[in-house]
Scaffold this motif. Sequence first.
Motif, PDB file in Angstrom:
ATOM      1  N   LEU A 173      15.505  43.193-106.733  1.00 24.63           N
ATOM      2  CA  LEU A 173      15.139  42.900-105.312  1.00 24.63           C
ATOM      3  C   LEU A 173      14.416  43.813-104.661  1.00 24.63           C
ATOM      4  CD1 LEU A 173      18.149  40.666-104.105  1.00 24.63           C
ATOM      5  CD2 LEU A 173      16.071  39.966-105.515  1.00 24.63           C
ATOM      6  N   LYS A 174      14.917  45.028-104.824  1.00 26.67           N
ATOM      7  CA  LYS A 174      14.095  46.165-104.098  1.00 26.67           C
ATOM      8  C   LYS A 174      12.769  46.450-104.697  1.00 26.67           C
ATOM      9  CE  LYS A 174      18.217  48.180-102.081  1.00 26.67           C
ATOM     10  NZ  LYS A 174      19.208  49.146-102.318  1.00 26.67           N
ATOM     11  N   ILE A 175      12.681  46.294-105.937  1.00 25.28           N
ATOM     12  CA  ILE A 175      11.376  46.324-106.790  1.00 25.28           C
ATOM     13  C   ILE A 175      10.218  45.320-106.205  1.00 25.28           C
ATOM     14  CG2 ILE A 175      10.326  45.927-109.124  1.00 25.28           C
ATOM     15  CD1 ILE A 175      12.704  47.288-110.213  1.00 25.28           C
ATOM     16  N   LEU A 176      11.021  44.178-106.330  1.00 26.17           N
ATOM     17  CA  LEU A 176      10.272  42.856-105.513  1.00 26.17           C
ATOM     18  C   LEU A 176       9.587  43.160-104.575  1.00 26.17           C
ATOM     19  CD1 LEU A 176      12.137  39.835-107.075  1.00 26.17           C
ATOM     20  CD2 LEU A 176      10.257  40.782-108.035  1.00 26.17           C
ATOM     21  N   VAL A 177      10.008  43.340-103.657  1.00 29.84           N
ATOM     22  CA  VAL A 177       9.655  43.925-102.104  1.00 29.84           C
ATOM     23  C   VAL A 177       8.949  45.055-101.892  1.00 29.84           C
ATOM     24  CG1 VAL A 177      11.543  45.074-101.127  1.00 29.84           C
ATOM     25  CG2 VAL A 177      10.594  43.460 -99.618  1.00 29.84           C
ATOM     26  N   GLY A 178       8.787  45.955-103.176  1.00 33.83           N
ATOM     27  CA  GLY A 178       7.964  47.120-103.018  1.00 33.83           C
ATOM     28  C   GLY A 178       8.802  48.323-102.381  1.00 33.83           C
ATOM     29  N   LEU A 179       9.995  48.268-102.472  1.00 34.56           N
ATOM     30  CA  LEU A 179      10.735  49.780-102.134  1.00 34.56           C
ATOM     31  C   LEU A 179      10.768  50.458-103.059  1.00 34.56           C
ATOM     32  CD1 LEU A 179      13.600  48.119 -99.831  1.00 34.56           C
ATOM     33  CD2 LEU A 179      11.634  49.372 -99.120  1.00 34.56           C
ATOM     34  N   TYR A 180      10.985  49.846-104.491  1.00 36.09           N
ATOM     35  CA  TYR A 180      10.851  50.933-105.825  1.00 36.09           C
ATOM     36  C   TYR A 180       9.825  50.717-106.619  1.00 36.09           C
ATOM     37  CZ  TYR A 180      16.035  51.770-104.567  1.00 36.09           C
ATOM     38  OH  TYR A 180      17.254  52.120-104.289  1.00 36.09           O
ATOM     39  N   PRO A 181       9.391  51.749-107.141  1.00 40.18           N
ATOM     40  CA  PRO A 181       8.303  51.286-108.153  1.00 40.18           C
ATOM     41  C   PRO A 181       8.622  51.166-109.512  1.00 40.18           C
ATOM     42  CG  PRO A 181       8.267  53.672-107.708  1.00 40.18           C
ATOM     43  CD  PRO A 181       9.274  52.915-106.726  1.00 40.18           C
ATOM     44  N   TYR A 211       4.875  44.372 -97.361  1.00 44.15           N
ATOM     45  CA  TYR A 211       5.829  44.138 -96.668  1.00 44.15           C
ATOM     46  C   TYR A 211       5.820  42.975 -95.569  1.00 44.15           C
ATOM     47  CZ  TYR A 211       7.309  48.792 -98.177  1.00 44.15           C
ATOM     48  OH  TYR A 211       7.494  49.888 -98.916  1.00 44.15           O
ATOM     49  N   LYS A 212       4.387  42.713 -95.315  1.00 43.78           N
ATOM     50  CA  LYS A 212       4.343  41.670 -94.367  1.00 43.78           C
ATOM     51  C   LYS A 212       4.582  40.411 -95.018  1.00 43.78           C
ATOM     52  CE  LYS A 212       0.873  43.646 -91.543  1.00 43.78           C
ATOM     53  NZ  LYS A 212      -0.869  43.858 -91.142  1.00 43.78           N
ATOM     54  N   SER A 213       4.184  40.171 -96.448  1.00 40.75           N
ATOM     55  CA  SER A 213       4.040  38.946 -97.082  1.00 40.75           C
ATOM     56  C   SER A 213       5.636  38.606 -97.801  1.00 40.75           C
ATOM     57  CB  SER A 213       3.149  39.200 -98.272  1.00 40.75           C
ATOM     58  OG  SER A 213       3.102  37.869 -98.780  1.00 40.75           O
ATOM     59  N   ILE A 214       6.544  39.672 -98.035  1.00 40.50           N
ATOM     60  CA  ILE A 214       7.690  39.735 -98.644  1.00 40.50           C
ATOM     61  C   ILE A 214       8.779  40.166 -97.491  1.00 40.50           C
ATOM     62  CG2 ILE A 214       9.187  40.264-100.594  1.00 40.50           C
ATOM     63  CD1 ILE A 214       6.594  40.705-102.180  1.00 40.50           C
ATOM     64  N   GLY A 215       9.599  39.183 -97.310  1.00 42.14           N
ATOM     65  CA  GLY A 215      10.857  39.737 -96.519  1.00 42.14           C
ATOM     66  C   GLY A 215      12.144  39.734 -97.247  1.00 42.14           C
ATOM     67  N   MET A 218       3.116  44.288 -86.640  1.00 44.11           N
ATOM     68  CA  MET A 218       2.027  43.536 -87.289  1.00 44.11           C
ATOM     69  C   MET A 218       0.997  43.637 -86.190  1.00 44.11           C
ATOM     70  SD  MET A 218       4.452  40.537 -88.861  1.00 44.11           S
ATOM     71  CE  MET A 218       2.867  39.363 -89.477  1.00 44.11           C
ATOM     72  N   GLY A 219       1.193  43.957 -85.059  1.00 49.38           N
ATOM     73  CA  GLY A 219       0.032  44.158 -84.104  1.00 49.38           C
ATOM     74  C   GLY A 219      -0.172  42.883 -83.333  1.00 49.38           C
ATOM     75  N   LEU A 220       0.865  42.063 -83.278  1.00 48.24           N
ATOM     76  CA  LEU A 220       0.493  40.580 -82.478  1.00 48.24           C
ATOM     77  C   LEU A 220       0.686  40.784 -81.210  1.00 48.24           C
ATOM     78  CD1 LEU A 220       3.097  38.336 -84.928  1.00 48.24           C
ATOM     79  CD2 LEU A 220       0.552  38.789 -85.058  1.00 48.24           C
ATOM     80  N   SER A 221       0.173  40.091 -80.431  1.00 50.39           N
ATOM     81  CA  SER A 221       0.111  40.139 -79.013  1.00 50.39           C
ATOM     82  C   SER A 221       1.526  39.857 -78.473  1.00 50.39           C
ATOM     83  CB  SER A 221      -0.789  39.027 -78.366  1.00 50.39           C
ATOM     84  OG  SER A 221      -0.140  38.043 -78.627  1.00 50.39           O
TER      85      SER A 221
END
Length: 241
Positions: A44-52, A80-84, A110-113
Amino acid sequence: MISIHKGEYFYSDGIGVSNINLDIKEGESACIMGPNGAGKSTLLKILVGLYPLSAGEYLYKGIKVDAALIKDRKKIANIYKSIGLVFQNSDIQLFNNSVRDELAFGPEQMGLSDEEVKERVDEILRLLKIEHLQDRIPYHLSGGEKKLVAIGSVLTMNPDVYIFDEPFNGLSPSYRELILKLMKSLKDSGKTIIISSHHFNQLKDIADKIFVFSKEHTIDRSIMRDEWSKFPSFTEFFDNL
């Protein structure tokens, strides 16, 4: 949407995952099963981009997610914005001074107002029925309340993919039912969902496929819905394998 080919991840003291092959299409719901320590949380951590990956290839929407991309702050921020990811232990996910601040943190990054952040937070407070908790300090909440806030902090970011690591552990039946209902709603809205869980019977109506880990830290087999749907329970299905 998500594809791993011959994926490997090694810790300094051993194997995390070995020879992982999986494909998950957009809008699919996948359940990851297997014994404790087999590598499910690592995956799961690989999928979200925490581990290469240490070896092999991971593609997300055709983009190669590797060590170089993870080091690029701008590129990995898009992942990170696309996978929670909703962690198994909510305590490591919650760090703000109030529930409202916790839910607002992601959209703010994300820079939202301010107006859009408020709208998202108010909507999720209502959805999860936790308006009465909005001014509470997260680490003072019960286990079930913490889990809802952790899920809410992902919902306010509205990702394309939701990953849940053992979401039902330690929760009362009422909280389990609430989270299950939320998962069904996400699935119906077309979101991609990945769940690591031992509560197989609860997920049989959500999952489109199951990936089964072995003790050797690899995915032993993948099973599609039509293979288990004729059995009344996952337990009976696995007994007949």
